[in-house]
Design a protein around this motif. Structure first.
Motif, mmCIF file in Angstrom:
data_model
loop_
_atom_site.group_PDB
_atom_site.id
_atom_site.type_symbol
_atom_site.label_atom_id
_atom_site.label_comp_id
_atom_site.label_asym_id
_atom_site.label_seq_id
_atom_site.Cartn_x
_atom_site.Cartn_y
_atom_site.Cartn_z
ATOM 1 N N ALA A 100 0.806 -1.224 0.000
ATOM 2 C CA ALA A 100 0.000 0.000 0.000
ATOM 3 C C ALA A 100 0.837 1.270 0.000
ATOM 4 C CB ALA A 100 -0.937 0.000 1.211
ATOM 5 N N ARG A 101 2.001 1.260 0.656
ATOM 6 C CA ARG A 101 2.756 2.495 0.867
ATOM 7 C C ARG A 101 4.079 2.557 0.126
ATOM 8 N NH1 ARG A 101 -0.974 5.660 2.606
ATOM 9 N NH2 ARG A 101 0.763 7.144 2.780
ATOM 10 N N LEU A 183 -4.552 0.905 5.107
ATOM 11 C CA LEU A 183 -3.262 1.558 4.846
ATOM 12 C C LEU A 183 -3.290 2.362 3.555
ATOM 13 C CD1 LEU A 183 -0.771 -1.266 5.898
ATOM 14 C CD2 LEU A 183 -1.264 0.853 7.133
ATOM 15 N N GLU A 184 -3.993 1.839 2.551
ATOM 16 C CA GLU A 184 -4.027 2.527 1.263
ATOM 17 C C GLU A 184 -4.781 3.852 1.347
ATOM 18 O OE1 GLU A 184 -4.786 1.171 -3.356
ATOM 19 O OE2 GLU A 184 -6.288 0.685 -1.846
ATOM 20 N N LEU A 190 -0.678 13.355 5.636
ATOM 21 C CA LEU A 190 -0.482 13.129 7.067
ATOM 22 C C LEU A 190 0.926 12.620 7.357
ATOM 23 C CD1 LEU A 190 -3.871 11.442 8.083
ATOM 24 C CD2 LEU A 190 -3.188 13.824 8.359
ATOM 25 N N ILE A 191 1.428 11.748 6.496
ATOM 26 C CA ILE A 191 2.787 11.239 6.656
ATOM 27 C C ILE A 191 3.793 12.379 6.504
ATOM 28 C CG2 ILE A 191 4.445 9.526 5.882
ATOM 29 C CD1 ILE A 191 1.891 8.310 6.956
ATOM 30 N N ARG A 298 0.319 8.412 -3.207
ATOM 31 C CA ARG A 298 1.712 8.610 -2.822
ATOM 32 C C ARG A 298 2.531 9.045 -4.022
ATOM 33 N NH1 ARG A 298 -0.428 4.453 -1.501
ATOM 34 N NH2 ARG A 298 0.537 3.248 -3.153
ATOM 35 N N PRO A 299 3.349 10.058 -3.886
ATOM 36 C CA PRO A 299 4.227 10.439 -4.983
ATOM 37 C C PRO A 299 5.293 9.381 -5.199
ATOM 38 C CG PRO A 299 4.797 11.652 -2.997
ATOM 39 C CD PRO A 299 3.550 10.886 -2.681
ATOM 40 N N PRO A 300 5.748 9.190 -6.420
ATOM 41 C CA PRO A 300 6.785 8.194 -6.674
ATOM 42 C C PRO A 300 8.076 8.532 -5.948
ATOM 43 C CG PRO A 300 6.471 9.589 -8.597
ATOM 44 C CD PRO A 300 5.375 9.929 -7.637
#
Length: 574
Positions: A100-101, A183-184, A190-191, A298-300
Motif C-alpha cells: 500500500a505504501r 493503509l491505502e 499526514l505522513i 503517494r508520490p513516486p
C-alpha cells in the motif's frame, strides 16, 4: 391544491415501505432468529435412550461445568485460533504496508495474488498441507533425501502445531485484505506533516499509521478468528488426536454420539466465548477520531536519492515481502505438480508425468454426479441470494425499514457464527420444517450465509452512489421501476455480478455447513471429503487442480465483467 397529492400519496408510500420491509423481517425470523432460539432451547433438554426428552433442565450445562476436558478443549481451541489470527496479522501487516505504501507499479496484481487463495477450495489448501507434512510427505522426503533425517518423522503431522500452521495459512489473506484497505486510504499528507514536524519513521508509524490502521487490523483479526474457531475440517485432516478442537466434538455430538442437547450446549458456550473474544478485540482496535479525505495517493519515490544502505534495506524488504507469497502458493503448486505424477506415492523425486489421474475422473460416475449437484446447488443459492440481497439492499437503503441498521447487522449474524454451529443451527431449522436432507436443505443452509455477503457488497455500492441521480430520474417523470432499470441497476450491476460470483464460490467450496445437510446427496466438496476419510488416491490431486483452475477462471470472469459494467455505467461511455 398543491398539498392534496401529498396527502393522497403519503399512505401509498407508507404501504409500499411496509411491504418492502416484510421480506426482511420474514428472512430474519426464519433463518436467523428461530434457528438460534432452537439451538438455545435444545441445549436445555436432555436425552434418554438416544432420544431427546422435552424436559427442560440444566443437565448439559452442569455436565460442561464439571468437565475439565471440555474447559481445556475450549481454551485450546480459542488459543489456537487466536494465535493463528495474531500470527496472520503479524505476517500480513508488513505485506500490506509494503503493497500500500511502497510499491508503485503492479500493486493490484500483488493484492490479487494474496486474495486468490481465498477463492480456492479450503479442502484443497488444507489437504496440500497434509500432503507436505505427512510421514510420506514432501517435507519428510526432502529431509531424508538431504541426509538431515535417517527416517521419516511423525512430528510434523497430526499435532497441535500442524493445526496452528494451517490456521495461520488460512488467516493471512483475511488479515491482508482488511489491513491493506486501511493503509491505502491514509493520506500521504499526514505522513508528510509528521515528517516535517521532525518525527522519525518509527514515531510516524506509531502515532499516525498504526492508530489509523488499528481498527482494520481488528477486523482482519476477527475475520481470521471466525474462519478457524469453529472449523472441524482442518483439525480432522491435519490435527489427529493431539490436534482435536471443539468443533470436532460438537460435530460428533450431532453425529456418532447422537446427543443433540449436549452438542447444542457446547455450541452455545462456543458462541458466547467467541462473542466475548471478538468484543474485546474490537474494543482494543478502536481509535479516536475519523479519517477524512481521499485515498492516500503517494508520490513516486526518487530512486536516485536513495543511499546504498537504503537500497539494501529496500532489497531486503522485497525479499521479506516475497516470502509470504511463497508460503501461500508453494502448497498449491506442489499439489498441481503431484496431480501429474505417475506414482501413487506423494514424494520427491517424481517418477514421471501422466494424465491417468485425470482420466480416472472422467469414468467416476459418483464424482460426476457430485459435480452436477454442486453446480445445481450453486446456481440455486446464487439465484435466491442475489435476488433477495438486491431487494433487501433497496429496502434497507431506500425503503426506510424500521430499525434498518439493526436488521442489516442481524441478517449478517450467520456470517459471524462459527461454521460448525451454523451447520447445526440449519439442521435444527430444517428439521423443524420437516425438510428432508438433500439439495433443498443445502440451498437453505448455504443461502443463510451467502445472501448476507452479497447484501453487504450491494449496500456498500449503493452508499457510494450520488443520491441526486435517483431524485433527477424521479423529477424527470420516471416511476420507481423505470428509475431502477435505467439509473440504479446499471450503477450497481458490477456489485451484483461480483457478489453473485463470490457467492457461487462460497457455495461450491462449503463443507462445514453442507456436511450436516447433504445426507445421501453429497456435493463435490463433501464427496471429496468422504473419499479422503477412507484413504488417499492421487486422483484427489487432479480434482483439486481442476477446482483451483475453475476458481481462477471465475476470478478472471468476475474482474472482466465488473470492469465492463463499470465502464458502461460511466458518463459518456456506451
Amino acid at each position: 391544491m398543491s398539498e392534496r397529492p401529498m396527502s393522497v400519496t403519503r399512505p401509498a408510500s407508507l404501504l409500499r415501505i411496509s411491504v418492502l420491509g416484510w421480506p426482511v423481517y420474514a428472512w430474519f425470523i426464519a433463518l436467523v432468529l428461530v434457528p438460534n432460539l432452537l439451538l438455545i432451547g435444545t441445549s436445555f433438554l436432555r436425552t434418554s435412550n438416544g432420544l431427546i426428552v422435552f424436559d427442560p433442565s440444566f443437565v448439559s450445562y452442569t455436565r460442561l461445568w464439571k468437565s475439565s476436558s471440555f474447559q481445556f478443549l475450549l481454551v485450546k481451541t480459542l488459543a489456537t485460533s487466536f494465535g493463528a489470527a495474531a500470527i496472520g496479522c503479524l505476517i500480513a501487516y508488513p505485506m500490506a504496508y509494503y503493497a500500500a505504501r511502497v510499491v508503485q507499479k503492479n500493486r493490484s496484481i500483488l493484492v490479487l495474488l494474496v486474495i486468490i487463495p481465498l477463492w480456492i477450495s479450503l479442502l484443497m489448501r488444507v489437504f496440500a498441507w497434509r500432503m507436505i507434512l505427512g510421514q510420506n510427505g514432501i517435507l519428510n522426503s526432502a529431509l531424508v533425501g538431504s541426509g538431515l533425517l535417517d527416517q521419516p518423522s511423525e512430528a510434523f503431522l497430526y499435532t497441535g502445531f500442524s493445526v496452528l500452521l494451517t490456521y495461520t495459512y488460512i488467516s493471512i489473506p483475511f488479515c491482508f485484505v482488511a489491513i491493506f484497505t486501511a493503509l491505502e486510504k491514509i493520506p500521504h499528507s499526514l505522513i508528510e506533516a509528521s515528517q516535517d514536524s521532525g518525527a522519525s519513521a518509527w514515531q510516524t508509524f506509531r502515532h499516525v499509521v498504526w492508530p489509523l490502521s488499528r481498527p482494520s487490523v481488528a477486523i482482519g483479526f476477527s475475520l481470521a478468528f471466525l474462519m478457524t474457531v469453529g472449523d472441524y475440517i482442518t483439525p480432522s485432516m491435519v490435527g489427529g488426536i493431539d490436534g482435536t478442537m471443539i468443533g470436532m466434538v460438537i460435530a460428533s455430538q450431532f453425529g456418532i454420539a447422537n446427543n443433540w442437547p449436549y452438542g447444542s450446549a457446547i455450541a452455545v458456550c462456543l458462541m458466547l466465548s467467541v462473542a466475548i473474544v471478538l468484543a474485546l478485540v474490537m474494543w482494543a482496535g478502536q481509535t479516536r477520531g475519523v479519517l477524512m479525505g481521499d485515498e492516500g495517493a503517494r508520490p513516486p519515490v526518487a530512486r536516485h536519492h536513495l543511499t546504498s544502505g537504503q537500497r539494501l534495506l529496500r532489497a531486503g524488504a522485497m525479499v521479506l515481502f516475497a516470502l509470504p507469497y511463497l508460503f501461500l502458493y508453494a502448497p498449491l503448486a506442489i499439489m498441481v505438480l503431484m496431480s501429474f505424477n505417475d506414482s501413487s506415492v506423494q514424494a520427491f523425486p517424481l517418477s514421471g508425468a501422466t494424465l491417468r489421474w485425470y482420466a480416472e475422473l472422467a469414468q467416476n460416475q459418483p464424482m460426476l454426479d457430485a459435480v452436477q449437484r454442486s453446480l445445481a446447488v450453486g446456481f440455486c443459492v446464487v439465484l435466491v441470494s442475489s435476488v433477495t440481497a438486491t431487494g433487501f439492499a433497496f429496502a434497507l437503503h431506500y425503503g426506510r425499514v424500521k430499525r434498518a441498521r439493526f436488521f442489516e447487522f442481524a441478517l449478517a449474524i450467520p456470517v459471524a457464527i462459527p461454521g460448525v454451529v451454523l451447520g447445526i443451527v440449519m439442521v435444527l431449522a430444517t428439521q423443524l420444517l420437516q425438510i428432508p436432507s438433500g439439495v433443498g436443505r443445502i440451498v437453505i443452509g448455504q443461502a443463510s450465509f451467502v445472501m448476507p455477503v452479497i447484501l453487504m457488497i450491494i449496500l456498500a455500492r449503493l452508499r457510494r452512489l450520488d443520491g441526486a441521480l435517483l431524485e433527477a430520474s424521479m423529477d424527470s417523470g420516471a416511476n420507481h421501476w423505470q428509475s431502477f432499470v435505467h439509473v440504479l441497476f446499471p450503477s450497481i450491476r458490477g456489485a451484483i455480478i461480483g457478489g453473485a460470483l463470490l457467492g457461487f464460490t462460497l457455495s461450491a467450496d462449503d463443507v462445514m455447513v453442507t456436511l450436516f445437510l447433504s445426507g445421501t446427496s453429497p456435493t463435490l466438496p463433501i464427496w471429496v471429503w468422504n473419499q479422503m476419510r477412507f484413504g488417499f488416491t492421487p486422483s484427489v490431486n487432479a480434482i483439486f487442480t481442476l477446482v483451483g483452475v475453475g476458481s481462477l477462471l471465475v476470478i478472471l470472469i468476475c474482474n472482466r465483467l465488473i470492469f465492463h459494467a463499470q465502464a458502461r455505467s460511466r458518463p459518456g461511455v456506451g
